[in-house]
Design a protein around this motif. Structure first.
Motif, PDB file in Angstrom:
ATOM      1  N   LYS A  19       5.611 -13.643   3.308  1.00  0.00           N
ATOM      2  CA  LYS A  19       4.926 -12.546   2.618  1.00  0.00           C
ATOM      3  C   LYS A  19       3.754 -13.117   1.835  1.00  0.00           C
ATOM      4  O   LYS A  19       3.880 -14.122   1.143  1.00  0.00           O
ATOM      5  N   GLY A  50       0.571  -8.311   0.124  1.00  0.00           N
ATOM      6  CA  GLY A  50       1.591  -7.457   0.712  1.00  0.00           C
ATOM      7  C   GLY A  50       1.709  -7.568   2.217  1.00  0.00           C
ATOM      8  O   GLY A  50       2.629  -7.017   2.812  1.00  0.00           O
ATOM      9  N   LYS A  79       0.758  -5.878   8.719  1.00  0.00           N
ATOM     10  CA  LYS A  79       1.147  -5.105   7.543  1.00  0.00           C
ATOM     11  C   LYS A  79       2.665  -5.020   7.405  1.00  0.00           C
ATOM     12  O   LYS A  79       3.172  -4.825   6.318  1.00  0.00           O
TER      13      LYS A  79
END
Length: 68
Positions: free
Chosen positions: A31, A35, A53
């Motif tokens: 991560k 984000g 994402k």
């Protein structure tokens, strides 16, 4: 007749040429602060990174020329 045989042979051999792609599986996921997820796919010859994402795809195909 000879020209058509050469043309057909050329088409057959061009299909057999290496495509320069590799499908990699089971990436390392990390991560990032923004984000997003950094996906790292690697083996003994290649290292590829991919940012997404969401979660990393289990399998992804890359061009071998794009290896880090």
């Amino acid at each position: 007749m000879m020209k058509s045989m050469l043309a057909i042979s050329g088409l057959l051999f061009s299909q057999l040429a290496p495509a320069g792609q590799i499908t990699m599986t089971d990436p390392q996921q990390e991560k990032m602060e923004n984000g997003k997820t950094l996906c790292t796919y690697e083996n003994s010859q290649y290292v590829f990174t991919y940012v997404t994402k969401g979660q990393c795809p289990y399998a992804k195909t890359f061009d071998t020329q794009d290896s880090e």
